[in-house]
Design a protein around this motif. Sequence first.
Motif, PDB file in Angstrom:
ATOM      1  N   LEU A  50       0.837  -1.206   0.000  1.00  0.00           N
ATOM      2  CA  LEU A  50       0.000   0.000   0.000  1.00  0.00           C
ATOM      3  C   LEU A  50       0.869   1.252   0.000  1.00  0.00           C
ATOM      4  CD1 LEU A  50      -2.724  -0.894   2.689  1.00  0.00           C
ATOM      5  CD2 LEU A  50      -2.951  -1.034   0.202  1.00  0.00           C
ATOM      6  N   MET A  51       1.910   1.206   0.836  1.00  0.00           N
ATOM      7  CA  MET A  51       2.810   2.361   0.961  1.00  0.00           C
ATOM      8  C   MET A  51       3.587   2.589  -0.337  1.00  0.00           C
ATOM      9  SD  MET A  51       6.023   2.591   3.623  1.00  0.00           S
ATOM     10  CE  MET A  51       6.971   1.215   2.955  1.00  0.00           C
ATOM     11  N   ARG A  52       4.156   1.517  -0.885  1.00  0.00           N
ATOM     12  CA  ARG A  52       4.940   1.623  -2.115  1.00  0.00           C
ATOM     13  C   ARG A  52       4.074   2.174  -3.259  1.00  0.00           C
ATOM     14  NH1 ARG A  52       5.989  -3.228  -4.823  1.00  0.00           N
ATOM     15  NH2 ARG A  52       3.738  -3.416  -4.682  1.00  0.00           N
ATOM     16  N   ASN A  53       2.856   1.654  -3.385  1.00  0.00           N
ATOM     17  CA  ASN A  53       1.981   2.101  -4.474  1.00  0.00           C
ATOM     18  C   ASN A  53       1.606   3.573  -4.334  1.00  0.00           C
ATOM     19  OD1 ASN A  53       2.133  -0.576  -5.107  1.00  0.00           O
ATOM     20  ND2 ASN A  53      -0.067  -0.906  -5.243  1.00  0.00           N
ATOM     21  N   THR A  54       1.261   3.976  -3.127  1.00  0.00           N
ATOM     22  CA  THR A  54       0.879   5.370  -2.898  1.00  0.00           C
ATOM     23  C   THR A  54       2.053   6.289  -3.217  1.00  0.00           C
ATOM     24  OG1 THR A  54      -0.527   4.577  -1.116  1.00  0.00           O
ATOM     25  CG2 THR A  54      -0.117   6.935  -1.193  1.00  0.00           C
ATOM     26  N   CYS A  55       3.236   5.871  -2.786  1.00  0.00           N
ATOM     27  CA  CYS A  55       4.430   6.676  -2.995  1.00  0.00           C
ATOM     28  C   CYS A  55       4.762   6.783  -4.485  1.00  0.00           C
ATOM     29  CB  CYS A  55       5.581   6.032  -2.228  1.00  0.00           C
ATOM     30  SG  CYS A  55       7.071   6.990  -2.224  1.00  0.00           S
ATOM     31  N   LYS A  97       2.916  11.898 -10.022  1.00  0.00           N
ATOM     32  CA  LYS A  97       2.081  13.101 -10.117  1.00  0.00           C
ATOM     33  C   LYS A  97       2.897  14.367  -9.889  1.00  0.00           C
ATOM     34  CE  LYS A  97      -2.118  10.720  -9.080  1.00  0.00           C
ATOM     35  NZ  LYS A  97      -3.028  10.245  -8.047  1.00  0.00           N
ATOM     36  N   MET A  98       3.953  14.251  -9.080  1.00  0.00           N
ATOM     37  CA  MET A  98       4.822  15.411  -8.869  1.00  0.00           C
ATOM     38  C   MET A  98       5.524  15.784 -10.163  1.00  0.00           C
ATOM     39  SD  MET A  98       6.576  14.475  -5.243  1.00  0.00           S
ATOM     40  CE  MET A  98       8.159  15.247  -5.639  1.00  0.00           C
ATOM     41  N   LYS A  99       5.903  14.752 -10.926  1.00  0.00           N
ATOM     42  CA  LYS A  99       6.763  14.962 -12.077  1.00  0.00           C
ATOM     43  C   LYS A  99       5.967  15.325 -13.323  1.00  0.00           C
ATOM     44  CE  LYS A  99      10.748  12.622 -13.919  1.00  0.00           C
ATOM     45  NZ  LYS A  99      11.369  11.324 -14.093  1.00  0.00           N
ATOM     46  N   HIS A 100       4.807  14.737 -13.482  1.00  0.00           N
ATOM     47  CA  HIS A 100       4.025  14.960 -14.693  1.00  0.00           C
ATOM     48  C   HIS A 100       2.669  15.520 -14.308  1.00  0.00           C
ATOM     49  CE1 HIS A 100       6.958  12.770 -17.048  1.00  0.00           C
ATOM     50  NE2 HIS A 100       6.997  11.894 -16.060  1.00  0.00           N
ATOM     51  N   LYS A 101       2.131  16.325 -15.190  1.00  0.00           N
ATOM     52  CA  LYS A 101       0.889  16.989 -14.842  1.00  0.00           C
ATOM     53  C   LYS A 101      -0.320  16.048 -14.937  1.00  0.00           C
ATOM     54  CE  LYS A 101       2.716  20.489 -13.462  1.00  0.00           C
ATOM     55  NZ  LYS A 101       3.333  21.701 -13.906  1.00  0.00           N
ATOM     56  N   SER A 124      -3.156   7.185 -12.229  1.00  0.00           N
ATOM     57  CA  SER A 124      -2.626   6.329 -11.163  1.00  0.00           C
ATOM     58  C   SER A 124      -2.312   4.973 -11.761  1.00  0.00           C
ATOM     59  CB  SER A 124      -3.656   6.155 -10.053  1.00  0.00           C
ATOM     60  OG  SER A 124      -3.797   7.348  -9.364  1.00  0.00           O
ATOM     61  N   LEU A 125      -1.036   4.631 -11.793  1.00  0.00           N
ATOM     62  CA  LEU A 125      -0.638   3.400 -12.471  1.00  0.00           C
ATOM     63  C   LEU A 125      -0.380   2.252 -11.517  1.00  0.00           C
ATOM     64  CD1 LEU A 125       1.876   4.869 -15.030  1.00  0.00           C
ATOM     65  CD2 LEU A 125      -0.291   3.781 -15.573  1.00  0.00           C
ATOM     66  N   SER A 126      -0.190   2.571 -10.250  1.00  0.00           N
ATOM     67  CA  SER A 126       0.342   1.535  -9.365  1.00  0.00           C
ATOM     68  C   SER A 126      -0.555   0.298  -9.295  1.00  0.00           C
ATOM     69  CB  SER A 126       0.590   2.103  -7.973  1.00  0.00           C
ATOM     70  OG  SER A 126      -0.616   2.517  -7.399  1.00  0.00           O
ATOM     71  N   ASP A 127      -1.863   0.500  -9.333  1.00  0.00           N
ATOM     72  CA  ASP A 127      -2.745  -0.674  -9.245  1.00  0.00           C
ATOM     73  C   ASP A 127      -2.651  -1.553 -10.486  1.00  0.00           C
ATOM     74  OD1 ASP A 127      -3.599  -0.040  -6.755  1.00  0.00           O
ATOM     75  OD2 ASP A 127      -5.469   0.898  -7.399  1.00  0.00           O
ATOM     76  N   ASP A 128      -2.265  -0.948 -11.605  1.00  0.00           N
ATOM     77  CA  ASP A 128      -2.073  -1.752 -12.821  1.00  0.00           C
ATOM     78  C   ASP A 128      -0.704  -2.434 -12.812  1.00  0.00           C
ATOM     79  OD1 ASP A 128      -4.509  -0.855 -13.737  1.00  0.00           O
ATOM     80  OD2 ASP A 128      -3.649   0.801 -14.884  1.00  0.00           O
ATOM     81  N   ASP A 167       2.710   6.568  -7.078  1.00  0.00           N
ATOM     82  CA  ASP A 167       1.764   7.462  -7.747  1.00  0.00           C
ATOM     83  C   ASP A 167       2.024   8.926  -7.383  1.00  0.00           C
ATOM     84  OD1 ASP A 167       0.430   5.532  -9.233  1.00  0.00           O
ATOM     85  OD2 ASP A 167      -0.991   5.081  -7.632  1.00  0.00           O
ATOM     86  N   THR A 168       2.389   9.165  -6.123  1.00  0.00           N
ATOM     87  CA  THR A 168       2.705  10.536  -5.711  1.00  0.00           C
ATOM     88  C   THR A 168       3.883  11.078  -6.507  1.00  0.00           C
ATOM     89  OG1 THR A 168       2.020   9.964  -3.477  1.00  0.00           O
ATOM     90  CG2 THR A 168       3.287  11.985  -3.732  1.00  0.00           C
TER      91      THR A 168
END
Lengths: 243, 207
Positions: B99-104, B110-114, B118-122, B106-107
């Motif tokens: 959960l932590m790795r996926n959230t991180c 999102k910081m880098k690209h506008k 959310s790709l982590s679940d895929d 995606d964060t």
Amino acid sequence: MIKQHPTQAVLRAFIQGDLDPSVAIIVSSHIEMCEQCQKEVNQLTEIAAEKAFEQDIMDSFDPCTHQAFDSSLSKNMIDEIMSLPLDESMIEESVPNQEMYEDIEPAHSEQNQKIISHKDGHLPLPRALSSLDAAPWQGVGKVSRARFQFNDDERRLSLLKIDKGGQIPQHTHTGIEITLLLEGSFEDDMGTYQKGDFIWLDKAHTHSPITQDGCICLTLVSDALHFTQGFSKLLNPLGKLIY
Amino acid sequence: MHTSIKTFGKYKDDSIATPPQLSTELCCWLNSVAKQRDKKAFTELFNFFAPKIKRFGISKLNNEAMANELVQDTMSLVWKKAHLFEASKGAATTWVYTLMRNTCFDTLRKMKHKDNISLSDDIWPSDLTEELSDDSEFKDHLLNEKVLRCIDSLPLAQQSIIKGVYYQELTQEQLAKQLGIPLGTVKSRLRLALSKLKQQMGDRDHD
């Protein structure tokens, strides 16, 4: 049988979330096809989790982090989280029922699976690609490409289809080229590759893939320097298509 | 309960695995959260995981405020998804780690690209995955104009949150400081505003 896999260092970076997104996507697509790597990834994840949540490291080496998490901040966060609205549906599910999960799983994966059409048929795509859209196929001769519309700096992610008897002329790479064989087979100077093979090449490699029966690959090319070093490639329509 | 955690270090030489008492305790707490929404058990989980998630966050995100957000977001998922944890499929630590790795992940993206994909679940599929995400509605850039009009119709308090987070790209914590309100209020206003926006966008589609 799949013979080419990501290295263990790549798998470790993968499970830690350290790979660039498009590299993570292509590694994930391989893992979905490869039981051996699935096992390894599960083990590596357990180890990484153990390490991240080891208690004594925190106590002995990192008193600052401990203090920085002061009690008022954690109390606020805890209160905030526990007041989050809960879905009714979640509470109903709260007694997990093995049978129920088995029913849900296949439906869930089918729903998420994207299928792409090409001129000779259809191809179900790896799940890691399900949020991305591909541009229409473009082709030169026996080679065609559908690029994913996905912004990841200089890295470009595409499907590459080579028809029966097709060949890509000898080329080298200024960056990296990762290929995952989704369907069919091809061979180059280094060997023959089958469905599921994961091939990571960098500028030390030269190759000219050729396919007897046709193939479709997922490719990732990073070529930040292609304007100077690869200038001649850009003049050639096939080079333009691939890079 | 506390003693077994404190003595963890003693087990280290024997094995890298979490000592059995600790992992049993973590599973028990998760179970109580899942079944009874047990607040005491959740507090125990929070006290165990939060500092370590923060350390992970600082190493990846390089920023304390973002690391605190990672703690809050990850622990919110633990609270909401506890019923999806199955002890038979793996350790509690492994589940929280993903959960932590996926959230991180995606964060960071999102910081880098506008874009807001959310790709982590895929990328790290789990058969337990379930949609909780609030933001998948905003993928299409053509919708922007429509969204802008809807934002202007929100109550002022919610507008300022939305604008701070999405236009000025402030972290929720920075925004809380700037507005002089608790982080929790920022989060709940944001959620409220997003659900209103979704509703309005949906309504307009039926016009």
